[in-house]
Design an enzyme around this catalytic site. Structure first.
Site, PDB file in Angstrom:
ATOM      1  N   GLU A 263       0.875  -1.162   0.000  1.00 55.20           N
ATOM      2  CA  GLU A 263       0.000   0.000   0.000  1.00 55.20           C
ATOM      3  C   GLU A 263       0.909   1.209   0.000  1.00 55.20           C
ATOM      4  OE1 GLU A 263      -1.866   2.889   1.872  1.00 55.20           O
ATOM      5  OE2 GLU A 263      -2.712   1.415   3.262  1.00 55.20           O
ATOM      6  N   CYS A 302      -2.847   8.098   4.149  1.00 48.80           N
ATOM      7  CA  CYS A 302      -2.757   7.519   2.803  1.00 48.80           C
ATOM      8  C   CYS A 302      -4.042   7.752   2.030  1.00 48.80           C
ATOM      9  CB  CYS A 302      -2.418   6.041   2.899  1.00 48.80           C
ATOM     10  SG  CYS A 302      -3.386   5.156   4.098  1.00 48.80           S
TER      11      CYS A 302
END
Ligand code: NDP
Length: 685
Positions: A263, A302
């Site tokens: 990720e 994020c």
């Protein structure tokens, strides 16, 4: 031990069943607001090969001995124990630059994820050690060869390499599905905020709830650990794309086909609908959401909104509203309660963000905020890593590159105008794959066009409007039940998503064989497998006495026209196929009046039920009900009821029993089939 009192202190790693300090004093980790050292970090001297072996040999077997429900109960106990100690985590979290609200996401959001997996695990998984995946695949006409996919836990270790921005949630959101799957973990937090992860792991280990070897912690570099990963291990990574790519192509990971979940960077977009003009509720909600996403965790999320895609005609009004809102954000040391946005995690991080703003400036102009001169209400403006929110505007986003390529990991977003829905989708997709996008609109047609255009490029898409405004969990919140991850630039990984996340740590295997063999392996009876006439009616047997394959063949019952008439008038279901011979004949599926499907199910119950009080406590539903052959007046029904699956509940006096129910007619043709779901007491009264 009181961690706070000893600050700054040398962090320790929990490896091989003991807390160990690195061989060197280590690198200082500084408070984000004051620049004071909080801790020192070093992992030199650790035998990384040995800690992988410890996880595989000690933690793995202990976890695999437990059932899913036992592991779920373990997560629940852990979540509750951590919640009781939450204030200690909040106190230390301030040093990372997090406000109380930021820390809530990290600490209680993380613990909440643990608790959510605990409850989902208990509700959605059986109390077994192996999971069935999908239905039986018949492979022969005579039912002597079939297949069933199963999932069993990997026998290695999950290595979780985490980012600095969520020292608690980042660990727990990966740990929960890993442990529920029955796989031990080695957690490596990002150094910058590792002191908070270390404190939480200390508290976890102290509870004694996890079996030894289920969780190890490395504070500092992971040294040569990745050289020793094998095919049963899994590695997950959250952080920068550059590091992620380096680790993904590590020799041992490639050669051993180690599962690697990544990720990384994500240029998440928020799209304002063509219908959401200034003055509409959606416009106001959009302004609020973008400002919130820019300032929560000082934009170090994020999932934060990096690209703001808005109709060209509303851009000016949007910039004005956003600029005004961002300008009011109280910035300073999060220890001060009035502060709404803290500093970035470190001075290096601030320099990094400033450099990225310069990159973005190639395509865009700054329209709000000054990246060079932070104005703060509290904290040290020189030693603290403060940065005011910075809003940019890119007038020609269709031909720009940096705004779609550069992730400034801080309170930074770029507004870009569009004219048509197609163009909005095209701009969002230029991010080359993101974790999340949101669309603010009250127009279902716009939502359909844009969301379907965005979906293949995103792991999650949120639609915001006036109806969901109060209950919405927001653009930036990954939820335990929803997939978190995105294609392409976002790393191509997938985490969470409820039980999907658990399956990432399990191996899917197709088991082929004769039905009786499959039944023995999977713990679920299937057609063609051996069955026993139960002797005693199976409803008289307790959970302890029942066996998979215990079977009842019932007496028969002939369905009459009177039965159909009675049922129709009694229930009110007078659909013509049951009532009108001519009309029923004209129907391509029937040859005259037919019995109601629910009449068949009711007669079937009348045939298989044993009426007296006993271990069967309740019928809580049926699964997969299918009516296969029409039943006409004069047809005779018979039921074959077979104990298919037994699922004792942990910490309860009962369990669930799934029965295979086949209703046939006088010719032996299947009339109806379904699973009957019952609650059965563990013992006889
Ligand atoms: P890094 O990629 O440098 O670090 C992420 C994690 O990887 C940390 O735990 C780090 O440990 C570890 N790591 C670094 N190098 C190695 C290696 N060779 N072997 C094993 N582990 C390693 O990212 P940062 O946390 O420093 O953040 C840098 C940038 O990444 C941010 O500015 C942001 O742009 C982006 N980022 C993106 C996130 C996202 O999800 N989109 C989340 C966080 C960051 P250590 O800290 O000890 O070096």
């Amino acid at each position: 031990m009181n961690v706070m009192a000893n600050r700054p202190r040398r962090l320790e790693s929990y490896v091989g069943g003991a807390w160990v300090a690195g061989a060197k004093e280590g690198v200082p980790l500084l408070d984000a607001s004051t620049g004071e050292p909080v801790a020192f970090i070093d992992s030199s001297g650790i035998d990384f090969k040995a800690i992988l072996a410890h996880g595989r040999e000690k933690g793995g077997p202990a976890l695999r001995r437990m059932s899913f429900h036992e592991r779920a109960a373990m997560l629940k106990a852990l979540g509750q124990a951590l919640m009781e100690r939450k204030e200690e985590f909040y106190a230390l979290s301030t040093a990372t630059g997090a406000t109380r609200a930021d820390s809530w996401v990290d600490i209680e959001g993380g613990i909440g994820t643990l608790l959510s997996y605990a409850s989902k695990g208990r509700r959605e998984l059986p109390n077994t050690r192996v999971l069935l995946d999908g239905d039986v695949e018949p492979l022969s006409k005579d039912n002597t060869f079939a297949a069933q996919h199963i999932l069993s836990p990997l026998q290695g270790v999950a290595v979780h390499i985490n980012a600095f921005n969520f020292p608690c949630w980042g660990m727990l959101e990966k740990l929960a599905p890993t442990l529920l799957a029955g796989v031990p973990a080695i957690v490596k937090p990002a150094s910058q905020t590792a002191y908070l992860t270390e404190l939480m792991v200390r508290r976890i280990i102290e509870t004694g709830i996890l079996p030894e070897g289920a969780l190890q912690l490395v504070c500092g570099s992971v040294g040569d650990l990745l050289d020793h990963v094998e095919g049963q291990d899994a590695v997950t990574f959250t952080g920068s794309a550059a590091t992620g790519r380096r680790l993904k192509t590590h020799k041992a990971i490639i050669e051993n086909s180690v599962r690697f979940t990544m990720e990384a960077d994500s240029l998440n977009a928020a799209v304002l609908g063509l219908d959401a003009a200034p003055g509409t509720e959606e416009f106001d909600l959009f302004v609020k959401e973008v400002a919130r996403e820019m300032t929560v965790k000082a934009g170090q999320k994020c999932t934060a909104i990096r690209r703001v895609i808005a109709p060209r005609a509303y851009s000016e009004a949007l910039i004005e509203s956003l600029g005004a809102r961002l300008g009011k954000t109280a910035i300073g040391n999060p220890a001060n309660e009035a502060v709404r946005m803290g500093p970035l995690a470190s001075l290096d991080q601030r320099e990094e963000v400033r450099a990225r703003i310069r990159d973005l400036s190639a395509d865009a102009e700054i329209v709000a905020g000054n990246p060079d001169n932070p104005s703060v209400q509290s904290g040290d403006a020189v030693a603290g890593a403060f940065l005011n929110p910075v809003l940019l505007y890119c007038d020609r986003p269709g031909s720009a590159r940096a705004v779609h390529d550069v992730e400034a990991f801080g309170p930074v977003s770029t507004v870009m105008p569009y004219d048509t829905a197609e163009e909005a989708v095209d701009l969002a997709r230029r991010g080359k794959g993101s974790l999340v996008a949101s669309v603010f609109t009250n127009d279902p047609a716009f939502a359909e066009e844009v969301v379907l255009g965005l979906a293949p490029f995103h792991g999650r898409v949120m639609i915001g409007n006036r109806v969901s405004a109060k209950s919405s969990t927001g653009h930036g919140s990954p939820l335990p039940g929803l997939v978190h991850g995105g294609p392409g630039r976002a790393g191509g990984g997938e985490e969470l998503g409820g039980m999907r996340g658990v399956k990432h740590y399990m191996q899917r295997t197709a088991i082929q064989g004769a039905p009786t063999m499959l039944s023995a392996v999977t713990g679920r009876w299937l057609p063609g497998a051996e069955a026993r006439a139960a002797g005693e009616h199976p409803f008289r047997k307790s959970l302890a006495e029942l066996k998979i394959g215990d079977q009842l063949i019932t007496a028969t019952r002939t369905v009459t026209l009177d039965d159909i008439e009675h049922f129709a008038h009694f229930t009110g279901d007078t659909f013509y196929a049951h009532m009108d011979e001519e009309a029923a004949k004209a129907n391509p599926f029937f040859d005259g009046r037919v019995a109601h499907g629910y009449l068949i199910v009711s007669f079937a119950a009348g045939l298989f039920v044993d009426p007296a009080p006993g271990p069967v406590l309740a019928n809580y539903g049926v699964d997969n009900l299918r009516f296969l052959t029409p039943v006409n007046p004069g047809d005779t029904l018979q039921v074959q009821l077979t104990c298919k699956e037994i699922n004792p509940r942990a910490n309860a006096e009962h369990g669930e029993v799934r029965w295979d129910c086949q209703v046939t007619n006088q010719l032996g043709a299947a009339v109806a089939q379904y699973d009957v779901l019952t609650m059965v007491a563990k013992t006889r009264e």
